[in-house]
Structures are given as structure tokens and as C-alpha cells.
Write a protein that holds these residues in place. Structure first.
Motif, PDB file in Angstrom:
ATOM      1  N   PHE A  64       4.474   7.961   3.081  1.00 41.02           N
ATOM      2  CA  PHE A  64       3.648   6.760   2.929  1.00 41.02           C
ATOM      3  C   PHE A  64       2.430   6.860   3.824  1.00 41.02           C
ATOM      4  CE2 PHE A  64       7.226   5.920   5.709  1.00 41.02           C
ATOM      5  CZ  PHE A  64       6.762   5.186   6.792  1.00 41.02           C
ATOM      6  N   GLU A  71       2.940  -4.169   4.525  1.00 40.67           N
ATOM      7  CA  GLU A  71       3.661  -3.207   3.689  1.00 40.67           C
ATOM      8  C   GLU A  71       4.210  -2.023   4.472  1.00 40.67           C
ATOM      9  OE1 GLU A  71       1.046  -5.520   0.896  1.00 40.67           O
ATOM     10  OE2 GLU A  71       0.834  -4.659   2.905  1.00 40.67           O
ATOM     11  N   THR A  75       8.045  -1.003   4.316  1.00 43.50           N
ATOM     12  CA  THR A  75       8.413   0.340   3.880  1.00 43.50           C
ATOM     13  C   THR A  75       9.408   0.975   4.848  1.00 43.50           C
ATOM     14  OG1 THR A  75       6.311   0.682   2.736  1.00 43.50           O
ATOM     15  CG2 THR A  75       7.537   2.649   3.371  1.00 43.50           C
ATOM     16  N   LEU A 111       3.983   6.282  -1.120  1.00 42.41           N
ATOM     17  CA  LEU A 111       3.367   4.965  -1.188  1.00 42.41           C
ATOM     18  C   LEU A 111       1.985   5.093  -0.560  1.00 42.41           C
ATOM     19  CD1 LEU A 111       6.633   4.437  -0.426  1.00 42.41           C
ATOM     20  CD2 LEU A 111       5.868   2.080  -0.741  1.00 42.41           C
ATOM     21  N   TYR A 147       2.993  -1.880  -6.197  1.00 40.57           N
ATOM     22  CA  TYR A 147       3.905  -2.301  -5.140  1.00 40.57           C
ATOM     23  C   TYR A 147       4.470  -3.700  -5.402  1.00 40.57           C
ATOM     24  CZ  TYR A 147       5.519  -3.049  -0.288  1.00 40.57           C
ATOM     25  OH  TYR A 147       6.272  -3.302   0.836  1.00 40.57           O
TER      26      TYR A 147
END
Length: 243
Positions: A64, A71, A75, A111, A147
């Protein structure tokens, strides 16, 4: 997520959601959003359940690349709750360095925050094992999952996964001043073990913790995790010298 008797990152957030519930857990300066401990836990559960339905095998590596915003906290927590292994990428790395790290650890999903979209283009071209990409923010490319859509479609219940505190949690990066950056594995227990050292700051539940250190590194996320443990509100922001 079943981790009774173990020191796990997901267990800390789950406990915080039960103990502190509607107390504000996080103010995301980048987006102006505020989340209670209960909301943060629910969103993290949704992401964990969504990742498990992609499907991703247990201990698959998920990279990520994200700045200090809600976020990145979700995560970390989702990976901890699902048994997946994280690769938080330093967004100051060159795209070639990020690609080398992804290939070295065999990451199969990534991500990516919208502001780093150009990096994602490079990763697509140079990381053949990447099978899934999740876009954080607006204007997602056709090739990416969104997302917030993933979260809205997934249940907020705790993932039904056994988590051991000796299980790998994420790859922490070392410097790359004399070559490509290297990575070493932090277990669930070693990630939670940062808590006693931060206690020396005498932080308390009624304090407010300003986290400017990038959360892709252990210190940044460690401060957020410590705040979860004692019920402190975190103000998560990105350092900008001009501001």
C-alpha cells in the motif's frame, strides 16, 4: 478475528471499539473526516472482509502506498485482522524502488492513494504478480477496485480468522542510501511491543496525539496504535513545510 490471549494489532482496535466506543479516535486532516473508535473498527473490518473475498490467500502480501490519512490506519488494521501481510511503501521512493520491493516480497495486491497514481502505472508495468489494485480517492481508473465501494459491500463484523501474535504482520523498510531499500518482517507481537516505550511520554486518554511522522514507517503507525491502546484521539496529518 480470534486472538484471545494474544497481543495483536487487530485485537487492540477491537478492544478500543468496545472500551471507548463513541469517543473520537481519529481526525483525518487531509480529508476533514472524523471517526469514533467504533466507526474505525467497523471500517477496518469491512476492508478486511473485502480483501478476503478478492480472494487473497492467508499471508498473501498486500502493498500500500498512502499518505497520512484515515485509509492507511484502516489498511494496517484490516491486514492485522485478516492474516494478510502488509508492505507499506515509502511514497518518497522512486517507482523503480517500489517495484523492486513488491517483486522481492511477492506482493499480489496494492492499495494506492489517488495522488500516487503515476506510481501505480509503473507498478502495473513492472510487477507481473500484482493481481488486484484498490484505488483510494476519486477518479479511479477502470483497472482498479474502488476503496469505498469495497467497504460498503462488505460486512462490518469481525473477520472469522485465527490470528497468532507470532504471525507476520508487515514488512518494515530500512534505508536504501547505498542501494535498494531492504525490508524486514514485524510480527503482530513486535508491532504491539512499541506501546511500553511510548508510555514513557506519559500520554493519557484525555490527551490529543498529533501524528506528522509518515505512517508508512513504524514510528508513525506506532504512535497511532499507542493512541488506540489508551483511548487517545489522534490527529493524523501530513507535514508540509509551506503550511
Amino acid at each position: 478475528m480470534r486472538s484471545l490471549g494474544h497481543m495483536t494489532v487487530g485485537g487492540i482496535l477491537k478492544s478500543a471499539a468496545e472500551r471507548f466506543a463513541e469517543r473520537e479516535a481519529l481526525f483525518c486532516v487531509a480529508t476533514g473526516r472524523r471517526f469514533t473508535f467504533r466507526q474505525l473498527n467497523a471500517r477496518s473490518n469491512r476492508l478486511a472482509n473485502a480483501l478476503l473475498t478478492l480472494p487473497l490467500a492467508r499471508r498473501s502480501v498486500v502493498a500500500f502506498i498512502c499518505s497520512n490519512r484515515a485509509e492507511i490506519v484502516e489498511t494496517y488494521a484490516a491486514l492485522a485482522k485478516s492474516g494478510l501481510v502488509g508492505l507499506p511503501l515509502n511514497y518518497r521512493l522512486a517507482p523503480t524502488e517500489s517495484a523492486a520491493l513488491i517483486n522481492a516480497v511477492g506482493a499480489v495486491a496494492v492499495l494506492c492513494e489517488a495522488r500516487f497514481g503515476s506510481v501505480l502505472d509503473h507498478l502495473y508495468a513492472h510487477c507481473p504478480a500484482l493481481a488486484h489494485a484498490i484505488w483510494i480517492g476519486e477518479h479511479a481508473p477502470e483497472s482498479c477496485l474502488r476503496y469505498e465501494e469495497l467497504l460498503s459491500a462488505a460486512p462490518a463484523s469481525e473477520p472469522d480468522v485465527d490470528i497468532d501474535d507470532q504471525a507476520p504482520f508487515y514488512f518494515n523498510l530500512t534505508s536504501g542510501t547505498t542501494g535498494l531499500p531492504k525490508a524486514y518482517v514485524l510480527t503482530q507481537h513486535s508491532a504491539t511491543a512499541i506501546h511500553p516505550s511510548i508510555l514513557a511520554t506519559d500520554s493519557r486518554a484525555d490527551d490529543v496525539s498529533l501524528v506528522l511522522f509518515p505512517a508508512f514507517g513504524r514510528v508513525g503507525f506506532g504512535n497511532v496504535l499507542h493512541a488506540m491502546t489508551i483511548g487517545t484521539r489522534t490527529v493524523l496529518a501530513n507535514f508540509d513545510a509551506a503550511e
